[in-house]
Enzyme design. Structure first.
Site, PDB file in Angstrom:
ATOM      1  N   HIS A 169       0.833  -1.228   0.000  1.00  0.00           N
ATOM      2  CA  HIS A 169       0.000   0.000   0.000  1.00  0.00           C
ATOM      3  C   HIS A 169       0.858   1.265   0.000  1.00  0.00           C
ATOM      4  O   HIS A 169       0.395   2.325   0.417  1.00  0.00           O
ATOM      5  CB  HIS A 169      -0.953   0.026   1.198  1.00  0.00           C
ATOM      6  N   SER A 293      16.399  16.919 -18.792  1.00  0.00           N
ATOM      7  CA  SER A 293      15.345  17.909 -19.007  1.00  0.00           C
ATOM      8  C   SER A 293      15.891  19.028 -19.868  1.00  0.00           C
ATOM      9  O   SER A 293      17.065  19.375 -19.781  1.00  0.00           O
ATOM     10  CB  SER A 293      14.913  18.448 -17.644  1.00  0.00           C
TER      11      SER A 293
END
Ligand SMILES: O=C(O)C[C@H](Nc1ncnc2c1ncn2[C@@H]1O[C@H](COP(=O)(O)O)[C@@H](O)[C@H]1O)C(=O)O
Length: 460
Positions: A169, A293
């Site tokens: 989870h 980037s």
């Protein structure tokens, strides 16, 4: 304004071409046509070898020259077929004319009428697809999957004892090792590879509506089902005796379902690797000269895994669609399967591209053991499970009288961050046997690994 030059629409035929070129030999239109020529030629060889319809066997030299039509199939044949199809408007008929043309060149006009005899187009097409798809799977897709598996397996073994916090989870959970986690994926994909290897490739060869009607009326004495079976099996395929005009395509639905399933396991791997990279568990090895980037110079982006994720989704969308639609055909046939099957190569292409990118991504990462160790050291509360389980065992063995150990540990740890000192203090005060207490005192998140390391030995 100058006219814009014609361009491929699919990225598989554009920027990704080098990664998928190998598939083109089997899953392109030219690859299909080569296989169609093979089936037509082999049918001629079979008929003459068995002196069907009063024919006589070809000489070995004639057979060799005839087979050269598909063994040496090349650009001239591709162009010839394109020109002929522009006239016939029927792709399989164009192939028949190519074979007849070769017979004429070889001085074998006497058997020209045996070309495509008693065949419907699907007799040629279904065998051709079975041949080309099986070749693409065995020669291209599976070997690429095997390369990914080899790379993953090496990492699973190398990192089998490297402790890692698990995150069920997304929350800190009972630790594992990085190697064991990768081994889970290898184990899954190995099973799938075996199932894909074992897929059947069925072929029908029984005429216009699957009844051998033309065959029987042309030669009532021949055992046509036996001939059909021998011919189909002679091509290395499994015989399907009972069909409409078309092979029922169940083997294709089965195969594409399996490949799509494998795609999803690979997708799970890609997103997990992305997540591990994102939390710093793997460092990306910068590629010299590459940019992450366009504006943030510090970045190295996990683009191999992201590309794989997208292409696996595309592949599964196409293969799932093929699996769902190919298994239906109105009455004795409609042509939708023919149109759909032209995209088999696209489905495989996106998957092959994804495999290539996963392989590249796996080759550009280093395990950051220090980050994994620091994360474990920040999450001592994951030992709560160990402590409550040991207390329960001690209570059962009569060495402790602690009531509701689970609640006790829940009170201590739920939703909290605990350090080593607090846990040691807690365990020291527990009313349990000395041996169990010692075991717990020696436990750290990095050693609470169960059999993680040993489980890697279950890899096939
Ligand atoms: O043996 C036969 O041909 C049986 C016949 N059915 C057909 N079976 C197989 N192919 C056929 C069929 N009909 C057309 N075509 C040819 O399919 C091609 C369709 O072109 P596209 O839409 O580009 O995929 C394009 O080349 C079409 O000419 C029937 O009537 O039962």
């Amino acid at each position: 304004m100058t006219e814009f030059p014609a361009q491929p629409l699919s990225p598989l035929d554009g920027r990704y071409r080098p990664a998928v070129t190998a598939l083109g030999e089997y899953l392109s239109e030219a690859g299909l046509n080569r296989a169609r020529v093979q089936v037509e030629v082999e049918w001629l060889v079979y008929l003459t070898e068995h002196s069907m319809f009063g024919s006589s066997p070809l000489t070995p030299a004639e057979i060799e020259q005839l087979r050269a039509l598909y063994l040496d199939f090349g650009q001239a044949d591709i162009d010839w077929l394109a020109e002929k199809e522009a006239v016939t408007r029927h792709d399989v008929k164009a192939v028949e004319y190519l074979v007849r043309h070769r017979l004429s060149e070889l001085g074998l006009d006497r058997i020209a009428e045996l070309t495509h005899i008693a065949c419907t187009s699907e007799d040629i097409n279904n065998l051709s697809y079975a041949l080309t798809v099986s070749q693409a799977v065995r020669a291209i897709w599976l070997p690429k999957l095997r390369l990914v598996l080899d790379s993953l397996r090496t990492k699973a073994v190398d990192f089998r004892a490297v402790p890692m916090l698990a995150r069920t989870h997304g929350q800190p959970a009972t630790p594992t090792t990085m190697g064991r986690e990768l081994a889970v994926t290898v184990y899954r994909l190995e099973r799938m590879a075996l199932q894909i290897e074992a897929n059947e490739y069925l072929g029908k060869f029984s005429g216009a509506t699957g009844t051998f009607a033309a065959h029987v009326v042309a030669d009532p004495d021949a055992d046509w089902p036996a001939i059909s079976r021998e011919f189909v099996e002679g091509l290395g395929l499994d015989w399907n005796p009972l069909t409409t005009q078309i092979e029922s395509h169940d083997w294709q639905a089965e195969l594409y379902g399996k490949i799509s399933h494998a795609n999803r396991v690979l997708h799970n791997l890609a997103t997990d690797m992305w997540t591990y990279i994102s939390i710093g568990y793997f460092r990306q090895i910068p590629v010299a000269g590459a940019t992450g980037s366009s504006t943030m110079p510090h970045k190295v982006n996990p683009i191999r895994f992201e590309n794989a994720e997208a292409n696996l989704e595309l592949s599964s969308a196409i293969l799932d669609s093929l699996a769902a639609t190919l298994v239906t055909s109105r009455l004795q046939r409609d042509l939708t399967d023919s149109s759909a099957q032209r995209n088999i190569g696209v489905g495989f292409g996106h998957s092959l591209l994804a495999l290539d990118n996963i392989l590249g991504g796996l080759g550009q990462i280093d395990l950051a053991e220090d980050v994994l160790a620091a994360d474990l050291d920040h999450n001592w509360e994951v030992l709560a499970e160990a402590i409550q389980t040991v207390i329960r065992a001690e209570v059962t063995a009569g060495r402790s009288s602690i009531e509701d150990p689970y609640a006790l540990l829940k009170e201590l740890t739920r939703g909290k961050r605990l350090g080593q000192a607090e846990l040691v203090e807690f365990v020291s005060k527990l009313d349990i046997g000395d041996a169990a207490k010692q075991r717990l005192l020696e436990l750290t998140p990095a050693t609470y690994l169960g059999l993680s390391d040993d489980l890697v030995d279950y890899l096939p």
